[in-house]
Design a protein around this motif. Structure first.
Motif, PDB file in Angstrom:
ATOM      1  N   LEU A  38       0.845  -1.191   0.000  1.00 39.77           N
ATOM      2  CA  LEU A  38       0.000   0.000   0.000  1.00 39.77           C
ATOM      3  C   LEU A  38       0.879   1.239   0.000  1.00 39.77           C
ATOM      4  O   LEU A  38       2.079   1.184   0.269  1.00 39.77           O
ATOM      5  CB  LEU A  38      -0.922  -0.008   1.225  1.00 39.77           C
ATOM      6  N   ARG A  39       0.254   2.380  -0.287  1.00 41.87           N
ATOM      7  CA  ARG A  39       0.992   3.640  -0.332  1.00 41.87           C
ATOM      8  C   ARG A  39       1.280   4.146   1.078  1.00 41.87           C
ATOM      9  O   ARG A  39       0.639   3.727   2.058  1.00 41.87           O
ATOM     10  CB  ARG A  39       0.182   4.698  -1.083  1.00 41.87           C
ATOM     11  N   ASP A  57      -1.759   5.648   2.748  1.00 40.45           N
ATOM     12  CA  ASP A  57      -2.868   4.772   3.114  1.00 40.45           C
ATOM     13  C   ASP A  57      -2.771   4.370   4.591  1.00 40.45           C
ATOM     14  O   ASP A  57      -1.684   4.203   5.125  1.00 40.45           O
ATOM     15  CB  ASP A  57      -2.860   3.508   2.248  1.00 40.45           C
ATOM     16  N   LEU A  83      -8.048   4.167   1.976  1.00 40.31           N
ATOM     17  CA  LEU A  83      -7.298   4.637   0.807  1.00 40.31           C
ATOM     18  C   LEU A  83      -7.769   6.043   0.451  1.00 40.31           C
ATOM     19  O   LEU A  83      -8.822   6.212  -0.186  1.00 40.31           O
ATOM     20  CB  LEU A  83      -7.525   3.697  -0.380  1.00 40.31           C
ATOM     21  N   THR A  92      -9.076   8.086  -3.653  1.00 33.93           N
ATOM     22  CA  THR A  92      -9.121   6.865  -4.456  1.00 33.93           C
ATOM     23  C   THR A  92     -10.557   6.586  -4.911  1.00 33.93           C
ATOM     24  O   THR A  92     -11.478   6.607  -4.089  1.00 33.93           O
ATOM     25  CB  THR A  92      -8.613   5.656  -3.646  1.00 33.93           C
ATOM     26  N   ALA A 106      -9.815   1.330  -6.046  1.00 29.08           N
ATOM     27  CA  ALA A 106      -9.886   0.707  -4.723  1.00 29.08           C
ATOM     28  C   ALA A 106     -10.168  -0.792  -4.841  1.00 29.08           C
ATOM     29  O   ALA A 106      -9.586  -1.608  -4.125  1.00 29.08           O
ATOM     30  CB  ALA A 106     -10.971   1.384  -3.888  1.00 29.08           C
ATOM     31  N   THR A 136      -7.050  -2.573  -5.938  1.00 33.58           N
ATOM     32  CA  THR A 136      -6.120  -2.654  -4.808  1.00 33.58           C
ATOM     33  C   THR A 136      -6.537  -3.770  -3.852  1.00 33.58           C
ATOM     34  O   THR A 136      -5.708  -4.572  -3.399  1.00 33.58           O
ATOM     35  CB  THR A 136      -6.066  -1.318  -4.056  1.00 33.58           C
TER      36      THR A 136
END
Length: 462
Positions: free
Chosen positions: A360-361, A364, A378, A381, A386, A389
């Motif tokens: 994940l970023r 996040d 998230l 997004t 989403a 992901t």
């Protein structure tokens, strides 16, 4: 309620002069004539500051040691009042535990500045100690390290040639790292990530002391040097500016005739206080981190996650951008515990947490909010991104072999995910984060009912 100053002096004239000066500054003043009476007064009610002059049969050093030995009075600021130009008495007072030393005749401006300064430092330390006590009660504090490295001391001056003589004398008395830097160097350096000195010794130039005061104020205001101890040096000709130095952020002041032994004692005192404050701040910071972190996985816990979700939701409401709320739950996790043991279950949880963070970023949110349940938020997004992901997270978990202690064969696991999109607007109430969590939870149950290892988007929040 006015703060209380206890004057201890057997000379009536001294008590009267001090009482007049303090009463004019709206301090509540109490007076006693001996150290014995002072200790008795402290036993009844602890004063905010003690001014110690001539104390009769009890030695001033004995009084100071008894005061510091009592937990109720160990942090009370103690100012010794000594005869004029008695350097030995000043050094002995500092050795005995005085926070500061003033010589007769006492300047009203200097006296009040010293009291204000000591009370600020005492209140800041008390607040840190209070928080430290709370952390210890919660079991977050760690024992203090037994060994400490030499401190880093920086002498801040525009005239290095004038400090070289006393600097050599100081170096012969302490074992700390000492350097000389100009105000320009100190204020122009890029301090991002750079460790600041433990103590800055700031000199006030004789001709233009205001430049030294400006340097002191700048050092205190900047984030890199805000927590440095500031020890100010000035000679007799700049004593008028010295009182301002205490109000501008100086922690201690050596004014008048220079004595290397006194400077060494004051420096050691400031280093000790700085280290205590650093330790208390670190304990508080670590305790706060522990309070919002899941100890097993290292992820944030529910206490942190829900307020953070609320902030993400508020920002999305203002900007009009969407965000996704995912609730992931490991499938058949009870069977993992039953078949392989709780240590294996813990290994799977920590492994899943690691995979979630790595996939994940940084923006996040990932939190463990239940036994085998994780909350993922998230920001910024859309629903298609989403969903992709969430599906990728399911695949990553399904294809990751989790190694457990005492098991030669890796353990496999899968996760089901329910998803809702925000911001969610409900009639008459605006956006409601609890409704988003409810919708994501319902979607999670739909994923479970549909065979597990799936992602379901709540239609109500799509």
């Amino acid at each position: 309620m006015p703060q209380t100053v206890l004057i201890v002096d057997e000379v009536a004239t001294n008590r009267i002069v001090l009482r007049v000066k303090l009463a004019a500054a709206y301090y509540s003043v109490k007076q006693v004539t001996s150290g014995t009476d002072a200790l008795a007064a402290c036993a009844k009610k602890v004063p905010d500051v003690i001014l110690l002059g001539q104390v009769g049969s009890m030695q001033a050093s004995d009084f100071a040691r008894r005061l510091r030995a009592d937990p109720r009075t160990e942090t009370v600021p103690l100012i010794f009042l000594t005869p004029p130009d008695d350097m030995r008495a000043r050094v002995e007072a500092l050795q005995a535990g005085a926070d500061d030393v003033l010589s007769h005749p006492v300047s009203e401006m200097m006296l009040l500045a010293r009291i204000r300064n000591l009370l600020r430092d005492r209140d800041a330390e008390r607040e840190l100690r209070l928080r430290d006590g709370t952390q210890r009660a919660l079991g977050f504090a760690e024992p203090r390290a037994g060994f400490e490295m030499p401190a880093w001391v920086t002498v801040v001056t525009d005239q290095p040639s004038e400090v070289e003589l006393w600097l050599e004398q100081l170096k012969a008395r302490v074992s700390h790292r000492i350097e000389i830097r100009s105000p320009r160097e100190m204020l122009a350096q890029d301090t991002g990530g750079t460790k600041a000195p433990d103590v800055c010794i700031v000199t006030l130039p004789r001709l233009i002391p205001e430049t030294g005061l400006g340097t002191l104020s700048e050092l205190r205001s900047r984030s890199a040097t805000r927590h440095c101890a500031m020890l100010v040096l000035c000679d007799r000709e700049t004593r008028q500016a010295a009182a301002s130095a205490l109000d501008l952020g100086g922690n201690d002041l050596l004014a008048g005739d220079f004595d290397p032994d006194e400077l060494a004692l004051r420096l050691e005192n400031q280093i000790s206080r700085k280290r205590t404050a650093d330790r208390l701040r670190a304990t508080m910071r670590d305790g706060l981190h522990a309070a919002v972190t899941d100890p097993l996985t290292g992820l944030y816990n529910r206490r942190y996650a829900l307020p953070h979700l609320a902030r993400i939701s508020e920002e999305a409401h203002r900007s009009g951008r969407r965000f996704a709320v995912l609730i992931a739950d490991l499938d058949h996790f009870k069977q993992i515990n039953d078949l392989h043991g709780h240590a294996a279950g813990d290994a799977v949880l920590t492994g899943v947490a690691r995979q979630l963070k790595e996939n994940l970023r940084a923006v996040d949110l990932v939190a463990r909010i239940g036994g085998e349940e994780f909350l993922i938020v998230l920001p910024d997004t859309g629903s298609h991104r989403a969903r992709r992901t969430a599906q990728r997270l399911c695949q990553v978990i399904r294809h990751t072999p989790f190694l457990a202690p005492g098991h030669d064969v890796p353990i496999r696991a899968t996760a089901s995910i329910g998803m809702a999109m925000g911001p969610l607007f409900t009639a008459g109430r605006g956006c409601d984060d609890s409704d988003l969590l409810t919708l994501a939870d319902r979607a999670l149950y739909a994923s479970k009912a549909d065979g597990r290892n799936k992602v379901t988007l709540s239609r109500d929040a799509a």
